[in-house]
Scaffold this motif. Sequence first.
Motif, PDB file in Angstrom:
ATOM      1  N   GLN A   1       0.831  -1.208   0.000  1.00  0.00           N
ATOM      2  CA  GLN A   1       0.000   0.000   0.000  1.00  0.00           C
ATOM      3  C   GLN A   1       0.861   1.250   0.000  1.00  0.00           C
ATOM      4  O   GLN A   1       0.559   2.234  -0.683  1.00  0.00           O
ATOM      5  CB  GLN A   1      -0.921  -0.009   1.220  1.00  0.00           C
ATOM      6  N   TYR A   2       1.955   1.214   0.735  1.00  0.00           N
ATOM      7  CA  TYR A   2       2.831   2.379   0.800  1.00  0.00           C
ATOM      8  C   TYR A   2       3.511   2.630  -0.544  1.00  0.00           C
ATOM      9  O   TYR A   2       3.662   3.774  -0.975  1.00  0.00           O
ATOM     10  CB  TYR A   2       3.882   2.174   1.893  1.00  0.00           C
ATOM     11  N   ILE A   3       3.903   1.561  -1.215  1.00  0.00           N
ATOM     12  CA  ILE A   3       4.522   1.700  -2.540  1.00  0.00           C
ATOM     13  C   ILE A   3       3.541   2.326  -3.521  1.00  0.00           C
ATOM     14  O   ILE A   3       3.909   3.200  -4.312  1.00  0.00           O
ATOM     15  CB  ILE A   3       5.021   0.330  -3.042  1.00  0.00           C
ATOM     16  N   ARG A   4       2.280   1.911  -3.481  1.00  0.00           N
ATOM     17  CA  ARG A   4       1.276   2.516  -4.362  1.00  0.00           C
ATOM     18  C   ARG A   4       1.108   4.000  -4.061  1.00  0.00           C
ATOM     19  O   ARG A   4       0.938   4.818  -4.978  1.00  0.00           O
ATOM     20  CB  ARG A   4      -0.060   1.787  -4.225  1.00  0.00           C
ATOM     21  N   TYR A   5       1.146   4.345  -2.776  1.00  0.00           N
ATOM     22  CA  TYR A   5       1.038   5.750  -2.386  1.00  0.00           C
ATOM     23  C   TYR A   5       2.250   6.539  -2.896  1.00  0.00           C
ATOM     24  O   TYR A   5       2.110   7.637  -3.459  1.00  0.00           O
ATOM     25  CB  TYR A   5       0.924   5.833  -0.867  1.00  0.00           C
ATOM     26  N   GLN A   6       3.449   5.989  -2.729  1.00  0.00           N
ATOM     27  CA  GLN A   6       4.655   6.648  -3.248  1.00  0.00           C
ATOM     28  C   GLN A   6       4.539   6.888  -4.755  1.00  0.00           C
ATOM     29  O   GLN A   6       4.856   7.974  -5.250  1.00  0.00           O
ATOM     30  CB  GLN A   6       5.887   5.778  -2.978  1.00  0.00           C
TER      31      GLN A   6
ATOM     32  N   GLN B   1      -5.039   1.127 -11.669  1.00  0.00           N
ATOM     33  CA  GLN B   1      -4.008   1.520 -10.713  1.00  0.00           C
ATOM     34  C   GLN B   1      -3.998   0.617  -9.475  1.00  0.00           C
ATOM     35  O   GLN B   1      -2.947   0.346  -8.913  1.00  0.00           O
ATOM     36  CB  GLN B   1      -4.240   2.973 -10.269  1.00  0.00           C
ATOM     37  N   ASP B   2      -5.167   0.189  -9.049  1.00  0.00           N
ATOM     38  CA  ASP B   2      -5.268  -0.616  -7.826  1.00  0.00           C
ATOM     39  C   ASP B   2      -6.296  -1.728  -8.036  1.00  0.00           C
ATOM     40  O   ASP B   2      -7.424  -1.638  -7.554  1.00  0.00           O
ATOM     41  CB  ASP B   2      -5.676   0.289  -6.649  1.00  0.00           C
ATOM     42  N   PRO B   3      -5.929  -2.781  -8.775  1.00  0.00           N
ATOM     43  CA  PRO B   3      -6.895  -3.844  -9.053  1.00  0.00           C
ATOM     44  C   PRO B   3      -7.379  -4.564  -7.803  1.00  0.00           C
ATOM     45  O   PRO B   3      -8.536  -4.971  -7.725  1.00  0.00           O
ATOM     46  CB  PRO B   3      -6.123  -4.786  -9.990  1.00  0.00           C
ATOM     47  N   TRP B   4      -6.494  -4.716  -6.812  1.00  0.00           N
ATOM     48  CA  TRP B   4      -6.904  -5.397  -5.580  1.00  0.00           C
ATOM     49  C   TRP B   4      -7.926  -4.559  -4.817  1.00  0.00           C
ATOM     50  O   TRP B   4      -8.904  -5.098  -4.275  1.00  0.00           O
ATOM     51  CB  TRP B   4      -5.687  -5.682  -4.704  1.00  0.00           C
ATOM     52  N   GLY B   5      -7.703  -3.253  -4.760  1.00  0.00           N
ATOM     53  CA  GLY B   5      -8.658  -2.384  -4.092  1.00  0.00           C
ATOM     54  C   GLY B   5      -9.998  -2.369  -4.811  1.00  0.00           C
ATOM     55  O   GLY B   5     -11.059  -2.368  -4.188  1.00  0.00           O
ATOM     56  N   ALA B   6      -9.953  -2.368  -6.156  1.00  0.00           N
ATOM     57  CA  ALA B   6     -11.191  -2.393  -6.937  1.00  0.00           C
ATOM     58  C   ALA B   6     -11.946  -3.701  -6.718  1.00  0.00           C
ATOM     59  O   ALA B   6     -13.174  -3.707  -6.548  1.00  0.00           O
ATOM     60  CB  ALA B   6     -10.875  -2.200  -8.416  1.00  0.00           C
ATOM     61  N   ALA B   7     -11.217  -4.816  -6.716  1.00  0.00           N
ATOM     62  CA  ALA B   7     -11.862  -6.113  -6.480  1.00  0.00           C
ATOM     63  C   ALA B   7     -12.480  -6.160  -5.092  1.00  0.00           C
ATOM     64  O   ALA B   7     -13.575  -6.714  -4.893  1.00  0.00           O
ATOM     65  CB  ALA B   7     -10.844  -7.238  -6.656  1.00  0.00           C
ATOM     66  N   SER B   8     -11.784  -5.575  -4.125  1.00  0.00           N
ATOM     67  CA  SER B   8     -12.310  -5.530  -2.755  1.00  0.00           C
ATOM     68  C   SER B   8     -13.601  -4.729  -2.698  1.00  0.00           C
ATOM     69  O   SER B   8     -14.530  -5.085  -1.963  1.00  0.00           O
ATOM     70  CB  SER B   8     -11.252  -4.934  -1.824  1.00  0.00           C
ATOM     71  N   TRP B   9     -13.669  -3.633  -3.471  1.00  0.00           N
ATOM     72  CA  TRP B   9     -14.893  -2.828  -3.490  1.00  0.00           C
ATOM     73  C   TRP B   9     -16.056  -3.649  -4.031  1.00  0.00           C
ATOM     74  O   TRP B   9     -17.150  -3.647  -3.467  1.00  0.00           O
ATOM     75  CB  TRP B   9     -14.698  -1.579  -4.353  1.00  0.00           C
ATOM     76  N   TRP B  10     -15.829  -4.359  -5.108  1.00  0.00           N
ATOM     77  CA  TRP B  10     -16.900  -5.142  -5.720  1.00  0.00           C
ATOM     78  C   TRP B  10     -17.330  -6.331  -4.856  1.00  0.00           C
ATOM     79  O   TRP B  10     -18.508  -6.686  -4.812  1.00  0.00           O
ATOM     80  CB  TRP B  10     -16.450  -5.672  -7.076  1.00  0.00           C
ATOM     81  N   LEU B  11     -16.377  -6.968  -4.203  1.00  0.00           N
ATOM     82  CA  LEU B  11     -16.650  -8.229  -3.512  1.00  0.00           C
ATOM     83  C   LEU B  11     -16.865  -8.079  -2.014  1.00  0.00           C
ATOM     84  O   LEU B  11     -17.149  -9.057  -1.321  1.00  0.00           O
ATOM     85  CB  LEU B  11     -15.506  -9.215  -3.776  1.00  0.00           C
ATOM     86  N   GLY B  12     -16.698  -6.851  -1.500  1.00  0.00           N
ATOM     87  CA  GLY B  12     -16.926  -6.597  -0.083  1.00  0.00           C
ATOM     88  C   GLY B  12     -18.292  -5.952   0.143  1.00  0.00           C
ATOM     89  O   GLY B  12     -18.897  -5.394  -0.773  1.00  0.00           O
ATOM     90  N   ARG B  13     -18.768  -6.023   1.357  1.00  0.00           N
ATOM     91  CA  ARG B  13     -20.070  -5.412   1.668  1.00  0.00           C
ATOM     92  C   ARG B  13     -19.959  -3.897   1.608  1.00  0.00           C
ATOM     93  O   ARG B  13     -19.014  -3.311   2.135  1.00  0.00           O
ATOM     94  CB  ARG B  13     -20.556  -5.860   3.035  1.00  0.00           C
ATOM     95  N   ASN B  14     -20.938  -3.268   0.991  1.00  0.00           N
ATOM     96  CA  ASN B  14     -20.954  -1.819   0.830  1.00  0.00           C
ATOM     97  C   ASN B  14     -22.106  -1.238   1.648  1.00  0.00           C
ATOM     98  O   ASN B  14     -23.276  -1.492   1.337  1.00  0.00           O
ATOM     99  CB  ASN B  14     -21.136  -1.471  -0.659  1.00  0.00           C
ATOM    100  N   PRO B  15     -21.809  -0.473   2.709  1.00  0.00           N
ATOM    101  CA  PRO B  15     -22.884   0.082   3.545  1.00  0.00           C
ATOM    102  C   PRO B  15     -23.826   0.991   2.763  1.00  0.00           C
ATOM    103  O   PRO B  15     -25.019   1.052   3.047  1.00  0.00           O
ATOM    104  CB  PRO B  15     -22.115   0.862   4.626  1.00  0.00           C
ATOM    105  N   TRP B  16     -23.277   1.706   1.781  1.00  0.00           N
ATOM    106  CA  TRP B  16     -24.088   2.634   0.984  1.00  0.00           C
ATOM    107  C   TRP B  16     -25.171   1.875   0.228  1.00  0.00           C
ATOM    108  O   TRP B  16     -26.296   2.342   0.075  1.00  0.00           O
ATOM    109  CB  TRP B  16     -23.159   3.378   0.035  1.00  0.00           C
ATOM    110  N   LEU B  17     -24.818   0.676  -0.260  1.00  0.00           N
ATOM    111  CA  LEU B  17     -25.756  -0.150  -1.024  1.00  0.00           C
ATOM    112  C   LEU B  17     -26.486  -1.166  -0.154  1.00  0.00           C
ATOM    113  O   LEU B  17     -27.438  -1.802  -0.606  1.00  0.00           O
ATOM    114  CB  LEU B  17     -25.008  -0.899  -2.126  1.00  0.00           C
TER     115      LEU B  17
END
Length: 231
Positions: A25-30, A184-200
């Motif tokens: 995560q830090y490397i992506r931020y850098q 840029q962040d495929p793992w973060g995107a996959a987590s968004w799709w496959l994790g519970r979303n309080p908004w939805l």
Amino acid sequence: MRTGELLGLLRSHQPEIHASFTPDQYIRYQEAVRGLQSAGSDPRAVRVALRRIRVALRPLPPGSELAERIGQSRSPGPGAAAGVLPDADELAALVRLLDSVEWPQLAPASANLFWEARNALLSAPSRGADALDRESADDPAAAGLIRLTGPGGSPRYPEFQFDTGTGGPLPVVQKINRMILADQDPWGAASWWLGRNPWLDGTPAELLGRVPDETLTAAARALTYEGEIAW
């Protein structure tokens, strides 16, 4: 929030960022901050770079001061180039600060949690490159697809991205993947799709075809503030 104010905020909160992030995560931020440096004096490129920094800062704890400041702020308007362009010296100082960090070896418990999270995403139904058309397999980012790296470096494409009838990519998934910067962040995107979303009040991937596409798009827009940089 002007870009200069943001840079000062990131510098002052460097210990918090370092403590909150895994090495990846830090490397992506850098890399996102270096992207801002590469954007030069092009306001549009700077805005894109700022959005990538925002995506890279997603792992911050929701209740942290920095996360709260970012969530409450807005960017200067499209014509306010003076507020968007960063001071080159100030940005260079932030890059030097980020590069000075020597990351310690992850503790075994933290490393296990990190790999468990990735393995959970890889355990979801997916397909290999051989099941895609050549154009999508050669350039999944251009096709708006999430590509994860499985064991042995094999590419894996989460199955929810595809129409069960035609087998082709779902347009709403392609659109949202671009919004949340899946390239840029495929793992973060996959987590968004496959994790519970309080908004939805549900899991986005499971809601495909069950709720209007506009509802899913609005949920993604709430995350990314599509149309403006949420600083």
